[in-house]
Design a protein around this motif. Structure first.
Motif, PDB file in Angstrom:
ATOM      1  N   ARG A 196      -6.970   3.337 -18.582  1.00 26.50           N
ATOM      2  CA  ARG A 196      -6.045   4.144 -19.382  1.00 26.50           C
ATOM      3  C   ARG A 196      -4.640   4.067 -18.801  1.00 26.50           C
ATOM      4  O   ARG A 196      -3.655   3.915 -19.523  1.00 26.50           O
ATOM      5  CB  ARG A 196      -6.523   5.604 -19.421  1.00 26.50           C
ATOM      6  N   LEU A 197      -4.538   4.172 -17.487  1.00 26.94           N
ATOM      7  CA  LEU A 197      -3.228   4.081 -16.844  1.00 26.94           C
ATOM      8  C   LEU A 197      -2.622   2.693 -17.047  1.00 26.94           C
ATOM      9  O   LEU A 197      -1.421   2.558 -17.289  1.00 26.94           O
ATOM     10  CB  LEU A 197      -3.357   4.388 -15.350  1.00 26.94           C
ATOM     11  N   GLY A 232      -0.158  -5.365 -11.990  1.00 28.23           N
ATOM     12  CA  GLY A 232      -1.119  -4.503 -11.316  1.00 28.23           C
ATOM     13  C   GLY A 232      -0.758  -4.199  -9.876  1.00 28.23           C
ATOM     14  O   GLY A 232      -0.915  -3.066  -9.397  1.00 28.23           O
ATOM     15  N   GLU A 233      -0.223  -5.197  -9.162  1.00 27.94           N
ATOM     16  CA  GLU A 233       0.110  -4.967  -7.749  1.00 27.94           C
ATOM     17  C   GLU A 233       1.294  -4.028  -7.566  1.00 27.94           C
ATOM     18  O   GLU A 233       1.514  -3.498  -6.481  1.00 27.94           O
ATOM     19  CB  GLU A 233       0.393  -6.308  -7.058  1.00 27.94           C
ATOM     20  N   ASP A 234       2.072  -3.818  -8.625  1.00 27.54           N
ATOM     21  CA  ASP A 234       3.239  -2.933  -8.528  1.00 27.54           C
ATOM     22  C   ASP A 234       2.848  -1.465  -8.408  1.00 27.54           C
ATOM     23  O   ASP A 234       3.634  -0.663  -7.901  1.00 27.54           O
ATOM     24  CB  ASP A 234       4.148  -3.111  -9.753  1.00 27.54           C
ATOM     25  N   GLU A 245      -3.592   6.911  -8.312  1.00 23.89           N
ATOM     26  CA  GLU A 245      -4.652   7.552  -9.086  1.00 23.89           C
ATOM     27  C   GLU A 245      -4.134   8.855  -9.672  1.00 23.89           C
ATOM     28  O   GLU A 245      -3.262   9.506  -9.087  1.00 23.89           O
ATOM     29  CB  GLU A 245      -5.863   7.856  -8.196  1.00 23.89           C
ATOM     30  N   ILE A 246      -4.691   9.252 -10.813  1.00 21.71           N
ATOM     31  CA  ILE A 246      -4.403  10.564 -11.390  1.00 21.71           C
ATOM     32  C   ILE A 246      -5.731  11.299 -11.567  1.00 21.71           C
ATOM     33  O   ILE A 246      -6.693  10.750 -12.119  1.00 21.71           O
ATOM     34  CB  ILE A 246      -3.674  10.464 -12.743  1.00 21.71           C
ATOM     35  N   GLN A 282       1.299  -1.110 -19.523  1.00 20.73           N
ATOM     36  CA  GLN A 282       1.525  -2.302 -20.333  1.00 20.73           C
ATOM     37  C   GLN A 282       2.353  -2.002 -21.572  1.00 20.73           C
ATOM     38  O   GLN A 282       3.144  -2.833 -22.025  1.00 20.73           O
ATOM     39  CB  GLN A 282       0.178  -2.927 -20.733  1.00 20.73           C
ATOM     40  N   SER A 283       2.188  -0.797 -22.130  1.00 23.49           N
ATOM     41  CA  SER A 283       2.912  -0.452 -23.352  1.00 23.49           C
ATOM     42  C   SER A 283       4.278   0.186 -23.082  1.00 23.49           C
ATOM     43  O   SER A 283       5.040   0.438 -24.009  1.00 23.49           O
ATOM     44  CB  SER A 283       2.078   0.495 -24.213  1.00 23.49           C
ATOM     45  N   SER A 284       4.584   0.409 -21.815  1.00 22.58           N
ATOM     46  CA  SER A 284       5.821   1.114 -21.463  1.00 22.58           C
ATOM     47  C   SER A 284       7.063   0.250 -21.594  1.00 22.58           C
ATOM     48  O   SER A 284       8.178   0.751 -21.736  1.00 22.58           O
ATOM     49  CB  SER A 284       5.738   1.637 -20.022  1.00 22.58           C
TER      50      SER A 284
END
Length: 304
Positions: free
Chosen positions: A266-267, A280-282, A287-288, A272-274
Motif C-alpha cells: 500500500r505504501l 524502493g531503496e529511497d 513502516e507505518i 509510485q502514484s505521488s
C-alpha cells in the motif's frame, strides 16, 4: 512540481523547500533545518539536536495520510482512518456533528512538515515538541508557512510544548489511568477539551529510555475521548535498530494497544502514484503502524 528528495539526502540543508503530497503538490513549504554537519547554532545554543531536520518517516506518513484524508466528502464514512476523514470545503453553516472539524495531535513534530500537510487538508492540528526543537525550528516553520497553507482553507495549527517524561511522572505521582480532571494540569487541558480524534508521530522510537514515557503519554491521552472510542494512532518509523523497534512495539501491545502494520504494498502504491520519483531503496525500512488503545483500565500504578 519540484520532486522532493528523501530526507536522508537533505540533512545538510539549512533551508529546505518541500512540496505537499498530492493533490496539493503545487504548494511548497519552506522549512528551516539545523543539522549537526551544518555548524549552525540555534537560539538555545544547540546544534543539530534530535528533531531539527526532516525525517524520512514523516515524508511517508504525510503521503499516506494525504491519500486517506484528501478525497472524502464526509467525515462519517468508514475507512482506513476509522471515520475521521474531512472535507476542507464543507459548508460553514453545516451544524451536523458528523461534519465538524477534526483534531489531530502530533507528538514530536520536529520541523513541522506533517502538521502543515494536515492543516492544508482542513484539520485542526496541535503540533507538539520540547525545547530546543520548539523554538529553533517548529514554531518558526509553522509561523512562516501557515498563511500559505491555511489561507484559503479551514485548517488550524497550534504549537504547544508537550513533554512525555512530564506526563509519565504525572501518572506515577497520581497513579492514574482513569485521569480525573484534577489530574490534568491547566497547560494540558486542551488534550481533553479539544477532543483529539487522531494522534500521529514519526520517528519517535529512537531512545530506549523514552519508550515507556511515550506509551504512557499515549495511554494518558487515549482516555480523554469519553464520548467515543479512543483516538486512532498512526506511528511512522524507520527501522534502524530492529531490536529497539520490536521492543517498543511489544511494550505497546502489552499495555493494551492494538497494533496493525500497514501493508508495504500500500505504501509503495502511494509512492509510485505521488510523482516523487522514488525507488524502493529511497524509503527502505520505513513502516507505518495503525494503533488504538483497547485494553482495560488498570488499578495498579503504571510500570516504567
Amino acid at each position: 512540481m519540484d520532486k522532493p528528495l528523501p530526507a536522508s539526502q537533505t540533512k545538510h540543508l539549512t533551508n529546505l523547500s518541500h512540496p505537499l503530497p498530492p493533490p496539493y503538490s503545487n504548494i511548497s513549504v519552506n522549512l528551516r533545518q539545523i543539522s549537526s554537519s551544518s555548524g549552525e547554532t540555534g537560539t538555545t545554543g544547540t546544534t543539530g539536536t534530535t528533531g531539527t531536520t526532516l525525517w524520512l518517516s514523516a515524508q511517508i506518513l504525510s503521503l499516506y495520510l494525504s491519500s486517506l484524508l484528501g478525497t472524502s466528502t464526509t467525515t462519517n464514512k468508514k475507512n482506513d482512518c476509522d471515520g475521521v476523514r474531512i472535507n476542507r470545503h464543507d459548508d460553514d453553516d453545516d451544524d451536523d456533528d458528523k461534519k465538524k472539524q477534526k483534531v489531530v495531535l502530533e507528538l514530536g513534530s520536529g520541523i513541522g512538515y506533517t502538521p502543515l500537510v494536515l492543516a492544508n487538508l482542513g484539520w485542526k492540528v496541535i503540533s507538539t515538541d520540547i525545547e530546543p526543537v520548539l523554538s529553533t525550528v517548529l514554531k518558526p516553520n509553522i509561523e512562516y508557512n501557515k498563511n500559505t497553507i491555511i489561507g484559503n482553507g479551514k485548517g488550524e495549527i497550534e504549537v504547544k510544548e508537550l513533554d512525555w517524561i512530564y506526563i509519565d511522572e504525572l501518572q506515577h505521582e497520581n497513579q492514574v489511568n482513569d485521569l480525573k480532571d484534577t489530574g490534568v494540569p491547566d497547560e494540558m487541558k486542551y488534550l481533553k477539551e479539544d477532543g483529539i480524534d487522531m494522534i500521529i508521530m514519526s520517528d519517535t522510537f529512537y531512545s530506549l529510555s523514552l519508550i515507556q514515557p511515550l506509551w504512557n503519554t499515549l495511554l494518558y491521552i487515549s482516555h480523554f475521548k469519553n464520548d467515543d472510542k479512543p483516538p486512532v494512532i498512526y506511528i511512522s518509523l524507520e527501522r534502524r535498530d530492529s531490536l529497539l523497534i520490536d521492543h517498543a512495539l511489544e511494550t505497546g501491545k502489552k499495555m493494551g494497544f492494538d497494533l496493525k502494520k500497514v501493508n508495504k504494498s500500500r505504501l509503495n502504491k502511494e509512492i509510485q502514484s505521488s510523482g516523487w520519483g522514488w525507488e524502493g531503496e529511497d524509503w527502505d525500512g520505513v513502516e507505518i503502524w495503525k494503533c488504538r488503545w483497547k485494553g482495560k483500565q488498570r488499578d495498579e500504578p503504571i510500570d516504567g
